[in-house]
Design an enzyme around this catalytic site. Structure first.
Site, PDB file in Angstrom:
ATOM      1  N   CYS A  98      37.237  42.341  38.869  1.00 24.19           N
ATOM      2  CA  CYS A  98      37.863  42.756  37.617  1.00 24.19           C
ATOM      3  C   CYS A  98      37.423  41.814  36.498  1.00 24.19           C
ATOM      4  O   CYS A  98      37.661  40.611  36.560  1.00 24.19           O
ATOM      5  CB  CYS A  98      39.386  42.748  37.760  1.00 24.19           C
ATOM      6  SG  CYS A  98      40.218  43.201  36.228  1.00 24.19           S
ATOM      7  N   CYS A 130      36.039  46.749  37.965  1.00 23.84           N
ATOM      8  CA  CYS A 130      37.177  47.022  37.093  1.00 23.84           C
ATOM      9  C   CYS A 130      36.964  46.234  35.804  1.00 23.84           C
ATOM     10  O   CYS A 130      36.373  45.159  35.827  1.00 23.84           O
ATOM     11  CB  CYS A 130      38.466  46.563  37.785  1.00 23.84           C
ATOM     12  SG  CYS A 130      39.939  46.687  36.744  1.00 23.84           S
ATOM     13  N   CYS A 190      44.576  51.429  36.404  1.00 24.02           N
ATOM     14  CA  CYS A 190      45.338  50.281  36.900  1.00 24.02           C
ATOM     15  C   CYS A 190      46.257  49.866  35.768  1.00 24.02           C
ATOM     16  O   CYS A 190      45.785  49.424  34.719  1.00 24.02           O
ATOM     17  CB  CYS A 190      44.368  49.155  37.270  1.00 24.02           C
ATOM     18  SG  CYS A 190      45.206  47.616  37.693  1.00 24.02           S
TER      19      CYS A 190
HETATM   20  C1  DTB Z   1      46.883  41.893  35.738  1.00 21.87           C
HETATM   21  O1  DTB Z   1      47.829  42.706  35.823  1.00 21.87           O
HETATM   22  N1  DTB Z   1      46.999  40.595  35.915  1.00 21.87           N
HETATM   23  C2  DTB Z   1      45.733  39.921  35.725  1.00 21.87           C
HETATM   24  C3  DTB Z   1      44.767  41.115  35.460  1.00 21.87           C
HETATM   25  N2  DTB Z   1      45.640  42.243  35.451  1.00 21.87           N
HETATM   26  C4  DTB Z   1      43.864  41.098  34.315  1.00 21.87           C
HETATM   27  C5  DTB Z   1      45.762  38.861  34.686  1.00 21.87           C
HETATM   28  C6  DTB Z   1      46.795  37.792  34.958  1.00 21.87           C
HETATM   29  C7  DTB Z   1      46.599  36.736  33.924  1.00 21.87           C
HETATM   30  C8  DTB Z   1      47.481  35.545  34.154  1.00 21.87           C
HETATM   31  C9  DTB Z   1      47.294  34.528  33.103  1.00 21.87           C
HETATM   32  C10 DTB Z   1      45.924  33.931  33.045  1.00 21.87           C
HETATM   33  O2  DTB Z   1      45.358  33.540  34.084  1.00 21.87           O
HETATM   34  O3  DTB Z   1      45.396  33.784  31.924  1.00 21.87           O
END
Ligand code: DTB
Ligand code: SAM
Ligand code: SF4
Length: 339
Positions: A98, A130, A190
């Protein structure tokens, strides 16, 4: 067989959400076990291809330019680096990569051309690709689909009513429009949220209603626990209780039985026992690798040990077929979404 419904009411979801905890876990586990692959867990690896400096004001986000969070601001990464990260992630068991960008929206510029090249390159590694790039229009979604994009992540984060408290620089409706554009391009959806933002149980229930009442359930729903980051307005939010995480996952599993439910941000604060409860309650995906986008995540070794202990296995890429441009039929069936 559990029926797929897109007309859940708030009352019905609330009743599920507030079920006594062990009954709730039992019910969710029962729904989950109707799926023959219930011990398979889909592993996604995250990579921040463009970090920080974002113009938006999402109160939880370390990448918003307006907060002083000490995040290392980076222009877009070269494709070669992304491919190297993808190869390592694949070797570590990830079936999906992703790619996240700290953008408000996609623009038709050279950076987007670069993302298109990245999508093609990672797709060629036989990994599901993704992206999470902010808002996009129909034509941009189609370009990503044509490049082989498998999924697009675009979270609702909280309820429509609560949204203005967390983000003022865009609307809930804009979020939903992007999800429509993704659907139209036949990219899998998603979309999920964050708990621990200071929202009420009603907000969580309302967000789940919106997700489950979409014309088609998202193929994956990430449930994130807020990672409070110094410098953001939500830096001092108390950590969310694991029981809330379990409730949220179980409710999601029950109302969207075929969806991949991802136990997302917040795992570094959770013990193996706590994560096991989340898997029991129907979670069947994680983000793996030492880093989420900018914050830490458990190591691959820790996760490998946990999988072994709990008898979980990583799910292979493209279980439901490849995107439509390489097969004839739509790759996701109406009642047989994912899992
Ligand atoms: C999701 O739902 N969580 C991920 C992803 N999709 C992109 C991102 C979490 C980020 C947490 C804070 C960070 O690491 O910056
Ligand atoms: N800029 C794009 C957007 O907002 O859609 C993509 C990247 S953005 C960082 C992706 C998602 O990460 C957000 O929608 C949010 O759900 C999640 N996220 C960001 N910061 C978080 C935090 N501190 N804790 C938990 N989740 C977070
Ligand atoms: Fe920007 Fe996305 Fe962070 Fe919001 S969540 S500030 S849009 S990177």
């Amino acid at each position: 067989m559990t029926e797929i419904r897109n007309n859940w009411t708030k009352e019905e979801i609330a009743e599920i959400y507030h079920t006594p905890l062990l009954d709730l876990i039992y019910r969710a586990a029962t729904v989950h076990r109707e799926n023959k692959d219930y011990s398979e867990v889909q592993i996604s690896s995250l990579i921040s291809i463009k970090t920080g400096g974002c113009p938006e004001d999402c109160a939880y986000c370390p990448q918003a330019a307006r907060y002083n969070t000490g995040v290392n601001v980076h222009a877009i990464m070269p494709k070669e680096e992304v491919v190297a990260v993808a190869e390592r992630a694949k070797a570590g068991g990830a079936s999906r990569l992703c790619m996240g960008a700290a953008w408000r929206e996609v623009r038709d510029n050279r950076d987007f051309d670069k993302v298109i090249d990245m999508v093609k390159a990672v797709n060629a590694l036989d990994m599901e690709v993704c992206c999470t790039l902010g808002m996009l229009n129909e034509a941009q979604a189609q370009r990503l689909a044509d490049a082989g994009l498998y999924a697009y992540n675009h979270n609702l984060d909280t309820s429509e009513d609560d949204y203005k408290r967390i983000i003022t620089t865009r609307t809930y409706d804009e979020r939903l429009q992007t999800l429509e554009h993704v659907r139209k391009a036949k990219i899998t959806v998603c979309s999920g949220g964050i708990i621990g933002l200071g929202e009420t149980a009603e907000d969580r229930i309302s967000m789940l209603k919106t997700l489950s009442n979409l014309p088609k359930h998202p193929e994956s729903v990430p449930i994130n626990a807020l990672v409070p980051v110094k410098g953001t307005p939500l830096a001092n939010q108390p950590r969310v209780s694991v029981w809330d995480m379990v409730r949220m996952i179980a409710t999601t599993r029950i109302i969207m039985p075929k969806t991949v439910v991802r136990l997302s941000a917040g795992r570094t604060e959770m013990s193996t026992v706590e994560q096991a409860l989340c898997f029991m309650a129907g979670a069947n995906s994680i983000f793996a690798g030492e880093k989420l986008l900018t914050t830490p995540n458990p190591s691959l070794d820790e996760d490998r040990m946990m999988f072994e202990l709990l008898g979980l296995t990583p799910r292979k890429a493209f279980k439901n077929g490849r995107p439509q441009q390489t097969i004839q039929e739509p790759f996701v069936q109406e009642t047989e979404t994912t899992v």
